[in-house]
Design an enzyme around this catalytic site. Structure first.
Site, PDB file in Angstrom:
ATOM      1  N   PHE A  51       0.829  -1.212   0.000  1.00  0.00           N
ATOM      2  CA  PHE A  51       0.000   0.000   0.000  1.00  0.00           C
ATOM      3  C   PHE A  51       0.869   1.271   0.000  1.00  0.00           C
ATOM      4  O   PHE A  51       0.849   2.048  -0.966  1.00  0.00           O
ATOM      5  CB  PHE A  51      -0.945  -0.112   1.208  1.00  0.00           C
ATOM      6  CG  PHE A  51      -1.481   1.171   1.747  1.00  0.00           C
ATOM      7  CD1 PHE A  51      -2.099   2.089   0.924  1.00  0.00           C
ATOM      8  CD2 PHE A  51      -1.388   1.452   3.111  1.00  0.00           C
ATOM      9  CE1 PHE A  51      -2.607   3.275   1.435  1.00  0.00           C
ATOM     10  CE2 PHE A  51      -1.888   2.628   3.631  1.00  0.00           C
ATOM     11  CZ  PHE A  51      -2.488   3.541   2.791  1.00  0.00           C
ATOM     12  N   VAL A  52       1.681   1.470   1.016  1.00  0.00           N
ATOM     13  CA  VAL A  52       2.510   2.679   1.073  1.00  0.00           C
ATOM     14  C   VAL A  52       3.600   2.630   0.000  1.00  0.00           C
ATOM     15  O   VAL A  52       3.836   3.614  -0.717  1.00  0.00           O
ATOM     16  CB  VAL A  52       3.175   2.840   2.471  1.00  0.00           C
ATOM     17  CG1 VAL A  52       4.090   4.051   2.488  1.00  0.00           C
ATOM     18  CG2 VAL A  52       2.114   2.953   3.567  1.00  0.00           C
ATOM     19  N   LEU A 111      10.578  -0.892   3.643  1.00  0.00           N
ATOM     20  CA  LEU A 111       9.172  -0.945   4.066  1.00  0.00           C
ATOM     21  C   LEU A 111       8.672  -2.379   4.240  1.00  0.00           C
ATOM     22  O   LEU A 111       7.546  -2.583   4.690  1.00  0.00           O
ATOM     23  CB  LEU A 111       8.287  -0.248   3.009  1.00  0.00           C
ATOM     24  CG  LEU A 111       8.049   1.253   3.115  1.00  0.00           C
ATOM     25  CD1 LEU A 111       9.352   2.033   3.093  1.00  0.00           C
ATOM     26  CD2 LEU A 111       7.162   1.739   1.978  1.00  0.00           C
ATOM     27  N   ALA A 152      10.873   2.194   7.650  1.00  0.00           N
ATOM     28  CA  ALA A 152       9.469   2.521   7.931  1.00  0.00           C
ATOM     29  C   ALA A 152       9.140   1.879   9.274  1.00  0.00           C
ATOM     30  O   ALA A 152       8.761   0.721   9.354  1.00  0.00           O
ATOM     31  CB  ALA A 152       8.557   1.965   6.835  1.00  0.00           C
ATOM     32  N   TYR A 183       5.304  -7.767  16.010  1.00  0.00           N
ATOM     33  CA  TYR A 183       5.420  -6.557  15.169  1.00  0.00           C
ATOM     34  C   TYR A 183       6.075  -5.428  15.968  1.00  0.00           C
ATOM     35  O   TYR A 183       7.081  -4.862  15.539  1.00  0.00           O
ATOM     36  CB  TYR A 183       4.027  -6.163  14.705  1.00  0.00           C
ATOM     37  CG  TYR A 183       3.978  -4.971  13.780  1.00  0.00           C
ATOM     38  CD1 TYR A 183       4.497  -5.035  12.499  1.00  0.00           C
ATOM     39  CD2 TYR A 183       3.369  -3.779  14.187  1.00  0.00           C
ATOM     40  CE1 TYR A 183       4.429  -3.928  11.637  1.00  0.00           C
ATOM     41  CE2 TYR A 183       3.289  -2.681  13.337  1.00  0.00           C
ATOM     42  CZ  TYR A 183       3.817  -2.763  12.058  1.00  0.00           C
ATOM     43  OH  TYR A 183       3.743  -1.676  11.214  1.00  0.00           O
TER      44      TYR A 183
HETATM   45  P1  NAD Z   1       1.505  -3.551   3.167  1.00  0.00           P
HETATM   46  O1  NAD Z   1       1.227  -4.854   3.816  1.00  0.00           O
HETATM   47  O2  NAD Z   1       0.558  -3.046   2.168  1.00  0.00           O
HETATM   48  O3  NAD Z   1       2.980  -3.541   2.537  1.00  0.00           O
HETATM   49  C1  NAD Z   1       4.050  -4.292   3.012  1.00  0.00           C
HETATM   50  C2  NAD Z   1       4.774  -4.897   1.834  1.00  0.00           C
HETATM   51  O4  NAD Z   1       5.887  -5.664   2.291  1.00  0.00           O
HETATM   52  C3  NAD Z   1       3.873  -5.855   1.041  1.00  0.00           C
HETATM   53  O5  NAD Z   1       3.977  -5.573  -0.320  1.00  0.00           O
HETATM   54  C4  NAD Z   1       4.443  -7.223   1.382  1.00  0.00           C
HETATM   55  O6  NAD Z   1       4.216  -8.176   0.373  1.00  0.00           O
HETATM   56  C5  NAD Z   1       5.906  -6.896   1.601  1.00  0.00           C
HETATM   57  N1  NAD Z   1       6.626  -7.870   2.422  1.00  0.00           N
HETATM   58  C6  NAD Z   1       6.245  -8.379   3.613  1.00  0.00           C
HETATM   59  N2  NAD Z   1       7.180  -9.231   4.072  1.00  0.00           N
HETATM   60  C7  NAD Z   1       8.176  -9.248   3.151  1.00  0.00           C
HETATM   61  C8  NAD Z   1       9.400  -9.953   3.046  1.00  0.00           C
HETATM   62  N3  NAD Z   1       9.799 -10.798   3.984  1.00  0.00           N
HETATM   63  N4  NAD Z   1      10.163  -9.743   1.941  1.00  0.00           N
HETATM   64  C9  NAD Z   1       9.779  -8.893   0.967  1.00  0.00           C
HETATM   65  N5  NAD Z   1       8.609  -8.208   1.014  1.00  0.00           N
HETATM   66  C10 NAD Z   1       7.823  -8.384   2.099  1.00  0.00           C
HETATM   67  O7  NAD Z   1       1.668  -2.499   4.363  1.00  0.00           O
HETATM   68  P2  NAD Z   1       1.851  -0.921   4.320  1.00  0.00           P
HETATM   69  O8  NAD Z   1       0.711  -0.340   5.039  1.00  0.00           O
HETATM   70  O9  NAD Z   1       2.169  -0.471   2.955  1.00  0.00           O
HETATM   71  O10 NAD Z   1       3.150  -0.748   5.238  1.00  0.00           O
HETATM   72  C11 NAD Z   1       4.436  -0.501   4.701  1.00  0.00           C
HETATM   73  C12 NAD Z   1       5.413  -0.251   5.845  1.00  0.00           C
HETATM   74  O11 NAD Z   1       5.000   0.878   6.590  1.00  0.00           O
HETATM   75  C13 NAD Z   1       5.523  -1.421   6.808  1.00  0.00           C
HETATM   76  O12 NAD Z   1       6.877  -1.580   7.185  1.00  0.00           O
HETATM   77  C14 NAD Z   1       4.703  -0.968   7.989  1.00  0.00           C
HETATM   78  O13 NAD Z   1       5.184  -1.545   9.181  1.00  0.00           O
HETATM   79  C15 NAD Z   1       4.913   0.538   7.968  1.00  0.00           C
HETATM   80  N6  NAD Z   1       3.773   1.235   8.583  1.00  0.00           N
HETATM   81  C16 NAD Z   1       2.572   1.375   7.920  1.00  0.00           C
HETATM   82  C17 NAD Z   1       1.530   2.017   8.569  1.00  0.00           C
HETATM   83  C18 NAD Z   1       0.187   2.221   7.878  1.00  0.00           C
HETATM   84  O14 NAD Z   1      -0.717   2.746   8.520  1.00  0.00           O
HETATM   85  N7  NAD Z   1       0.021   1.848   6.638  1.00  0.00           N
HETATM   86  C19 NAD Z   1       1.673   2.497   9.869  1.00  0.00           C
HETATM   87  C20 NAD Z   1       2.895   2.299  10.500  1.00  0.00           C
HETATM   88  C21 NAD Z   1       3.941   1.692   9.865  1.00  0.00           C
END
Ligand code: NAD
Ligand code: UDP
Length: 364
Positions: A51-52, A111, A152, A183
């Site tokens: 997503f991000v 991320l 991130a 987490y």
């Molecule tokens: P998301 O689940 O949409 O994206 C995470 C991505 O990481 C996915 O594409 C997933 O397939 C990939 N991934 C997971 N494990 C992996 C691995 N072992 N190897 C390679 N790829 C892997 O989540 P998001 O909301 O886009 O979050 C992105 C980052 O931002 C994360 O690190 C999350 O902790 C951080 N974050 C997001 C939020 C939010 O509100 N969206 C808030 C705090 C922190």
């Protein structure tokens, strides 16, 4: 007419056709700025199909950089970045960051990690491996190639906070053995690793503590407050009540990456809404028949979270600008399209006779 001239005349319309095709091929991408060799960076985004990450990919591609997305597609989808596939500045690698990765880059946005409670609790050991071994590998890569790494991180490092709002000096209140620990503690160790690599190996690090963000390309079954509410309201189901929200992240991440602040920075929306207000707002925007239902609270769910973003404002000149209602409307449109897409892709069984004639049907 000589034979060469004849061949040339015959081939000319074909050449023209090929040129047209090439043109339509290059024009299918969103517009990309031209950057000189000196300004163009090679940027790795781990988790870039999420997503991000996919919104960040769009920004950096449109800014004219070379972007490599590494993703294992656990929660991310190719669809989120498919509009860049084939572009000369873009590369998509199916790779798990728990395994070492050897590429040459200037900047790393790290991320990769499941982000929503149902996703990170699905396989807590994998979540821990991704955030610890995965981060170690990306820091090892940053050290080898001299790249800057932005982690991130998350507001979850504050756990169920005892101070309100949370500024970056607060150390947090995390249950190390609770259901969210894989987490929360995973991200806390990831931050620790960043600063160990900075102090011991001189790696340049940036740490963004991101608060709850929502928007298009969020996974349908993400399990966080916005997707839950919108989907339930669209489908006329009861609304359940859990967490909080904000938005406007990608500009903050890019600004942090390109500034000289190595200590953690909160990125989030300090506008606070009670869950009930929020549920009522979504219900009114979706014009839904859903009714709001209160369920027992999940274990270790943070009671209240509000970012103190004075540091980001002062040092980065950053603050969220998208009004809540506008962000929600866009997200609602996105989820409506996703639901439609899902409905159109559902397999409707044909009568037996027709099925036998055409062979075995395929499920999408
Ligand atoms: P998301 O689940 O949409 O994206 C995470 C991505 O990481 C996915 O594409 C997933 O397939 C990939 N991934 C997971 N494990 C992996 C691995 N072992 N190897 C390679 N790829 C892997 O989540 P998001 O909301 O886009 O979050 C992105 C980052 O931002 C994360 O690190 C999350 O902790 C951080 N974050 C997001 C939020 C939010 O509100 N969206 C808030 C705090 C922190
Ligand atoms: N690593 C990687 N890509 C690189 C360099 C290192 O994935 O380009 C991994 C490497 O496999 C190791 C980790 O990063 O497991 C930490 O690397 P570092 O050099 O810090 O530690 P060392 O290899 O000396 O244990």
């Amino acid at each position: 007419m000589k034979i060469e001239q004849k061949i040339d005349a015959a081939v000319a319309p074909l050449r023209e056709k090929i040129r047209e095709l090439e043109l339509s091929f290059t024009q299918k991408y969103p517009p990309v700025k031209f950057l000189s060799e000196k300004d163009r960076k090679r940027i790795l985004i781990t988790g870039g199909a999420g997503f991000v990450g996919s919104h960040l990919t769009d920004k950096l591609m449109m800014d004219g950089h070379e972007v490599t997305v590494v993703d294992n597609f656990f929660t991310g989808r190719k669809r989120n970045v498919e509009h860049w596939i084939g572009h000369e500045n873009f590369e998509l690698i199916n790779h798990d960051v728990v395994e070492p990765l050897y590429i040459e880059v200037d900047q790393i946005y790290h991320l990769a990690s499941p982000a929503s409670p149902p996703n990170y609790m699905y396989n807590p050991i994998k979540t821990l491996k991704t955030n610890t071994i995965g981060t170690l590998n990306m820091l090892g890569l940053a050290k080898r190639v001299g790249a800057r790494l932005l982690l991130a991180s998350t507001s979850e490092v504050y756990g169920d906070p005892e101070v309100h709002p949370q500024n970056e000096d607060y150390w947090g209140h995390v249950n190390p053995i609770g259901p969210r620990a894989c987490y929360d503690e995973g991200k806390r160790v990831a931050e620790t690793m960043c600063y160990a690599y900075m102090k011991q190996e001189g790696v340049e690090v940036r740490v963004a503590r991101i608060f709850n963000t929502f928007g298009s390309r969020m996974h349908m079954n993400d399990g966080r407050v916005v997707s839950n509410f919108i989907l339930q309201a669209l489908q006329g189901e009861p609304l359940t009540v859990f967490l909080f929200l904000p938005s406007d992240l990608v500009n903050g991440l890019v600004s942090l990456m390109n500034n000289n602040i190595s200590s953690p920075v909160n990125l989030g929306n300090p506008e606070e809404h009670t869950i009930l207000e929020f549920a009522q707002l979504i219900k009114s925007l979706v014009v839904s028949r859903s009714h709001i239902q209160f369920l027992p609270e999940a274990q270790d769910d943070p009671q209240r979270r509000r970012p103190d973003i004075r540091k980001a404002k002062m040092l980065l000149g950053w603050e969220p600008v998208v009004p809540l209602e506008e962000g929600l409307n866009k997200t609602i449109q996105y989820f409506s399209r996703e639901l439609e897409h899902q409905a159109n892709n559902q397999y409707v069984p044909k009568p037996k006779a027709a099925r036998m004639k055409k062979g075995r049907p395929r499920h999408n």
